[in-house]
Design a protein around this motif. Structure first.
Motif, PDB file in Angstrom:
ATOM      1  N   VAL A 207      84.359 -29.455  80.416  1.00 47.38           N
ATOM      2  CA  VAL A 207      83.146 -28.993  79.758  1.00 47.38           C
ATOM      3  C   VAL A 207      83.537 -28.206  78.510  1.00 47.38           C
ATOM      4  O   VAL A 207      84.422 -27.348  78.567  1.00 47.38           O
ATOM      5  N   THR A 208      82.903 -28.496  77.390  1.00 48.62           N
ATOM      6  CA  THR A 208      83.281 -27.838  76.138  1.00 48.62           C
ATOM      7  C   THR A 208      82.940 -26.357  76.148  1.00 48.62           C
ATOM      8  O   THR A 208      83.743 -25.516  75.770  1.00 48.62           O
ATOM      9  N   ARG A 209      81.732 -26.014  76.610  1.00 46.91           N
ATOM     10  CA  ARG A 209      81.313 -24.610  76.696  1.00 46.91           C
ATOM     11  C   ARG A 209      81.149 -24.243  78.171  1.00 46.91           C
ATOM     12  O   ARG A 209      80.077 -24.423  78.752  1.00 46.91           O
ATOM     13  N   ILE A 210      82.208 -23.708  78.768  1.00 50.86           N
ATOM     14  CA  ILE A 210      82.173 -23.348  80.188  1.00 50.86           C
ATOM     15  C   ILE A 210      81.110 -22.288  80.440  1.00 50.86           C
ATOM     16  O   ILE A 210      80.427 -22.314  81.469  1.00 50.86           O
ATOM     17  N   ASP A 211      80.940 -21.366  79.499  1.00 47.61           N
ATOM     18  CA  ASP A 211      79.931 -20.316  79.681  1.00 47.61           C
ATOM     19  C   ASP A 211      78.530 -20.900  79.816  1.00 47.61           C
ATOM     20  O   ASP A 211      77.730 -20.455  80.654  1.00 47.61           O
ATOM     21  N   LEU A 212      78.226 -21.923  79.021  1.00 47.86           N
ATOM     22  CA  LEU A 212      76.903 -22.554  79.105  1.00 47.86           C
ATOM     23  C   LEU A 212      76.734 -23.291  80.432  1.00 47.86           C
ATOM     24  O   LEU A 212      75.653 -23.263  81.037  1.00 47.86           O
ATOM     25  N   ALA A 213      77.799 -23.961  80.875  1.00 48.66           N
ATOM     26  CA  ALA A 213      77.729 -24.677  82.157  1.00 48.66           C
ATOM     27  C   ALA A 213      77.486 -23.710  83.312  1.00 48.66           C
ATOM     28  O   ALA A 213      76.703 -23.993  84.228  1.00 48.66           O
ATOM     29  N   GLN A 215      75.999 -20.749  83.071  1.00 55.72           N
ATOM     30  CA  GLN A 215      74.619 -20.278  82.945  1.00 55.72           C
ATOM     31  C   GLN A 215      73.636 -21.289  83.516  1.00 55.72           C
ATOM     32  O   GLN A 215      72.660 -20.920  84.194  1.00 55.72           O
ATOM     33  N   GLU A 216      73.881 -22.558  83.263  1.00 58.61           N
ATOM     34  CA  GLU A 216      73.011 -23.616  83.787  1.00 58.61           C
ATOM     35  C   GLU A 216      73.114 -23.713  85.305  1.00 58.61           C
ATOM     36  O   GLU A 216      72.114 -23.946  85.990  1.00 58.61           O
ATOM     37  N   ALA A 217      74.310 -23.533  85.834  1.00 59.11           N
ATOM     38  CA  ALA A 217      74.483 -23.536  87.289  1.00 59.11           C
ATOM     39  C   ALA A 217      73.643 -22.424  87.912  1.00 59.11           C
ATOM     40  O   ALA A 217      72.944 -22.632  88.912  1.00 59.11           O
ATOM     41  N   TYR A 218      73.702 -21.269  87.306  1.00 58.50           N
ATOM     42  CA  TYR A 218      72.918 -20.118  87.806  1.00 58.50           C
ATOM     43  C   TYR A 218      71.422 -20.409  87.711  1.00 58.50           C
ATOM     44  O   TYR A 218      70.665 -20.116  88.644  1.00 58.50           O
ATOM     45  N   ARG A 219      70.999 -20.997  86.616  1.00 55.47           N
ATOM     46  CA  ARG A 219      69.574 -21.251  86.391  1.00 55.47           C
ATOM     47  C   ARG A 219      68.989 -22.201  87.435  1.00 55.47           C
ATOM     48  O   ARG A 219      67.885 -21.968  87.953  1.00 55.47           O
ATOM     49  N   ASP A 288      80.112 -12.867  85.069  1.00 54.42           N
ATOM     50  CA  ASP A 288      79.415 -12.491  83.837  1.00 54.42           C
ATOM     51  C   ASP A 288      78.032 -13.138  83.717  1.00 54.42           C
ATOM     52  O   ASP A 288      77.146 -12.582  83.056  1.00 54.42           O
ATOM     53  N   VAL A 289      77.838 -14.319  84.312  1.00 56.20           N
ATOM     54  CA  VAL A 289      76.530 -14.984  84.200  1.00 56.20           C
ATOM     55  C   VAL A 289      75.562 -14.514  85.282  1.00 56.20           C
ATOM     56  O   VAL A 289      74.395 -14.922  85.286  1.00 56.20           O
ATOM     57  N   GLY A 290      76.042 -13.668  86.219  1.00 55.35           N
ATOM     58  CA  GLY A 290      75.139 -13.084  87.196  1.00 55.35           C
ATOM     59  C   GLY A 290      75.435 -13.369  88.655  1.00 55.35           C
ATOM     60  O   GLY A 290      74.736 -12.859  89.540  1.00 55.35           O
ATOM     61  N   PHE A 291      76.456 -14.172  88.955  1.00 57.72           N
ATOM     62  CA  PHE A 291      76.772 -14.478  90.352  1.00 57.72           C
ATOM     63  C   PHE A 291      77.378 -13.252  91.049  1.00 57.72           C
ATOM     64  O   PHE A 291      78.103 -12.469  90.436  1.00 57.72           O
ATOM     65  N   TYR A 296      87.804 -16.498  95.225  1.00 61.10           N
ATOM     66  CA  TYR A 296      88.433 -17.814  95.120  1.00 61.10           C
ATOM     67  C   TYR A 296      89.508 -17.969  96.186  1.00 61.10           C
ATOM     68  O   TYR A 296      90.056 -16.992  96.709  1.00 61.10           O
ATOM     69  N   GLN A 297      89.759 -19.219  96.510  1.00 66.02           N
ATOM     70  CA  GLN A 297      90.772 -19.583  97.496  1.00 66.02           C
ATOM     71  C   GLN A 297      91.770 -20.518  96.825  1.00 66.02           C
ATOM     72  O   GLN A 297      91.381 -21.567  96.296  1.00 66.02           O
ATOM     73  N   ASN A 298      93.040 -20.128  96.825  1.00 69.35           N
ATOM     74  CA  ASN A 298      94.077 -21.000  96.285  1.00 69.35           C
ATOM     75  C   ASN A 298      94.492 -22.038  97.318  1.00 69.35           C
ATOM     76  O   ASN A 298      94.650 -21.718  98.503  1.00 69.35           O
ATOM     77  N   LEU A 299      94.660 -23.260  96.870  1.00 65.84           N
ATOM     78  CA  LEU A 299      95.174 -24.329  97.708  1.00 65.84           C
ATOM     79  C   LEU A 299      96.511 -24.787  97.139  1.00 65.84           C
ATOM     80  O   LEU A 299      96.663 -24.917  95.923  1.00 65.84           O
ATOM     81  N   ASN A 300      97.467 -25.016  98.021  1.00 64.17           N
ATOM     82  CA  ASN A 300      98.804 -25.462  97.597  1.00 64.17           C
ATOM     83  C   ASN A 300      99.372 -24.559  96.498  1.00 64.17           C
ATOM     84  O   ASN A 300      99.718 -25.022  95.409  1.00 64.17           O
ATOM     85  N   TRP A 301      99.423 -23.259  96.808  1.00 66.84           N
ATOM     86  CA  TRP A 301     100.040 -22.253  95.940  1.00 66.84           C
ATOM     87  C   TRP A 301      99.348 -22.101  94.584  1.00 66.84           C
ATOM     88  O   TRP A 301      99.938 -21.652  93.617  1.00 66.84           O
ATOM     89  N   GLY A 302      98.088 -22.489  94.489  1.00 68.14           N
ATOM     90  CA  GLY A 302      97.352 -22.322  93.241  1.00 68.14           C
ATOM     91  C   GLY A 302      97.303 -23.559  92.376  1.00 68.14           C
ATOM     92  O   GLY A 302      96.762 -23.504  91.259  1.00 68.14           O
ATOM     93  N   ILE A 303      97.848 -24.664  92.856  1.00 70.08           N
ATOM     94  CA  ILE A 303      97.694 -25.921  92.102  1.00 70.08           C
ATOM     95  C   ILE A 303      96.203 -26.196  91.927  1.00 70.08           C
ATOM     96  O   ILE A 303      95.742 -26.641  90.874  1.00 70.08           O
ATOM     97  N   VAL A 304      95.448 -25.890  92.974  1.00 72.35           N
ATOM     98  CA  VAL A 304      93.993 -26.006  92.942  1.00 72.35           C
ATOM     99  C   VAL A 304      93.399 -24.700  93.445  1.00 72.35           C
ATOM    100  O   VAL A 304      93.980 -24.043  94.318  1.00 72.35           O
ATOM    101  N   ALA A 305      92.252 -24.312  92.897  1.00 68.72           N
ATOM    102  CA  ALA A 305      91.531 -23.129  93.376  1.00 68.72           C
ATOM    103  C   ALA A 305      90.057 -23.481  93.556  1.00 68.72           C
ATOM    104  O   ALA A 305      89.488 -24.244  92.776  1.00 68.72           O
ATOM    105  N   ILE A 306      89.470 -22.943  94.625  1.00 65.84           N
ATOM    106  CA  ILE A 306      88.022 -23.080  94.850  1.00 65.84           C
ATOM    107  C   ILE A 306      87.383 -21.730  94.590  1.00 65.84           C
ATOM    108  O   ILE A 306      87.702 -20.747  95.276  1.00 65.84           O
ATOM    109  N   HIS A 307      86.508 -21.652  93.602  1.00 69.12           N
ATOM    110  CA  HIS A 307      85.754 -20.439  93.300  1.00 69.12           C
ATOM    111  C   HIS A 307      84.369 -20.536  93.919  1.00 69.12           C
ATOM    112  O   HIS A 307      83.736 -21.606  93.877  1.00 69.12           O
ATOM    113  N   SER A 308      83.907 -19.437  94.471  1.00 67.97           N
ATOM    114  CA  SER A 308      82.611 -19.400  95.138  1.00 67.97           C
ATOM    115  C   SER A 308      81.820 -18.184  94.656  1.00 67.97           C
ATOM    116  O   SER A 308      82.397 -17.112  94.414  1.00 67.97           O
ATOM    117  N   GLY A 309      80.510 -18.357  94.501  1.00 67.20           N
ATOM    118  CA  GLY A 309      79.645 -17.240  94.142  1.00 67.20           C
ATOM    119  C   GLY A 309      78.221 -17.507  94.595  1.00 67.20           C
ATOM    120  O   GLY A 309      77.858 -18.654  94.897  1.00 67.20           O
TER     121      GLY A 309
END
Length: 312
Positions: A207-213, A215-219, A288-291, A296-309
């Motif tokens: 996504v080019t503007r992660i902040d906008l994405a 904000q839209e998720a929150y909305r 910052d967008v309000g969540f 977050y949970q790291n998987l395989n030493w941080g190769i992947v992370a799951i963020h939750s809010g």
């Protein structure tokens, strides 16, 4: 500095006429265009959106095969973990963004069906005094609503990715409670407060503007709704990080060329992972967008992370 930079244009305009007026206007326009990155290249935001669209248009047909090859199939386990972390119940309305090939959507449907089946079995156990005919009728009636009014909407900006996802759904027999929408994560085509859960798996770094994405998720989430993002992230162990870099830059583009005939697209995908914000920085952006209750949970030493809010 800006005024000084425009002086040469003014001098040239005085002696050259209208053609140079157009040239100087173009130069100013380019200077004003917001810059970002496409992998390790510096580009304008418009150029990045166009390039990323072409990347996924190019890789759509081989996307699933390449995921298996690049991760040795481990991406399937990561996606299972994401859906188990979500723990959806019958009646959940899920929006899966950048989910074109349907991997999260299909897992969501399977999970809800499994929960629904267990609920039905428990219900029948508590009705031991029913006749066989009544049990059969109850079972068939409830079985016909295997998702218990749950729905998943897959939203993706790329037509080719959605096309592949729809073909997979038809082949695998998924239709109930599943819809496909062409849409941009930065400007979602949905009403406010609509969904119980929002997921984006291996998509937010494109996504080019992660902040906008965000904000839209929150909305679009209902109050009490949950945001879940799974993405390649940053490995903290120095030795493992060096090995990971070696594999990423020396092996993955070669696999892309051999399997998909596309070195450049997979070179970009590797570079985009390295340019993506680390875990703590992304956590702060989500907050910052309000969540609330962001972790977050790291998987395989941080190769992947799951963020939750949560939207509270």
């Amino acid at each position: 500095m800006a005024a000084a930079g425009l002086r040469p244009c003014r001098v040239l305009l005085a002696g050259r006429g209208g053609a140079l007026r157009v040239l100087c206007a173009s130069v100013r326009g380019l200077a004003a265009a917001p810059e970002t990155h496409f992998g390790f290249q510096t580009v304008t935001e418009a150029e990045r959106r166009e390039k990323i669209y072409k990347v996924f248009e190019s890789v759509a047909e081989k996307y699933d095969v390449m995921n298996d090859s690049m991760t040795l199939g481990i991406h399937r386990v990561w996606k299972d973990i994401l859906v188990h972390k979500m723990n959806p119940s019958p009646g959940t309305l899920l929006l899966d963004v950048a989910g074109g090939t349907g991997d999260i959507a299909f897992r969501f449907i399977n999970y809800v069906r499994s929960v629904r089946e267990r609920q039905l079995q428990q219900k029948l156990k508590h009705h031991q005094n029913l006749s066989w005919q009544e049990i059969s009728e109850t079972y068939q009636e409830d079985k016909s609503k295997s998702l218990g009014d749950s729905q998943v909407v897959v939203c993706d900006i790329n037509k080719e990715m959605l096309k592949v996802g729809k073909q997979k759904a038809q082949h695998l027999g998924y239709s109930e409670g599943l819809s496909w929408v062409l849409g941009n994560a930065e400007e979602l085509p949905f009403d406010d407060d609509k969904f119980d859960v929002y997921t984006i798996a291996f998509g937010i770094r494109n996504v080019t503007r992660i902040d906008l994405a965000l904000q839209e998720a929150y909305r679009v989430l209902k109050p009490g709704g949950r945001f879940l993002c799974m993405e390649f992230s940053h490995v903290s162990n120095p030795l493992l990080s060096r090995l990971y870099d070696l594999y990423s830059f020396q092996v993955i583009p070669v696999l892309g060329e051999v399997i998909a005939g596309d070195w450049k697209s997979y070179q970009y995908l590797v570079e985009s992972i390295r340019r993506f914000p680390p875990q703590e920085e992304l956590k702060a952006m989500i907050e910052d967008v309000g969540f609330f209750k962001v972790d977050y949970q790291n998987l395989n030493w941080g190769i992947v992370a799951i963020h939750s809010g949560f939207k509270l």
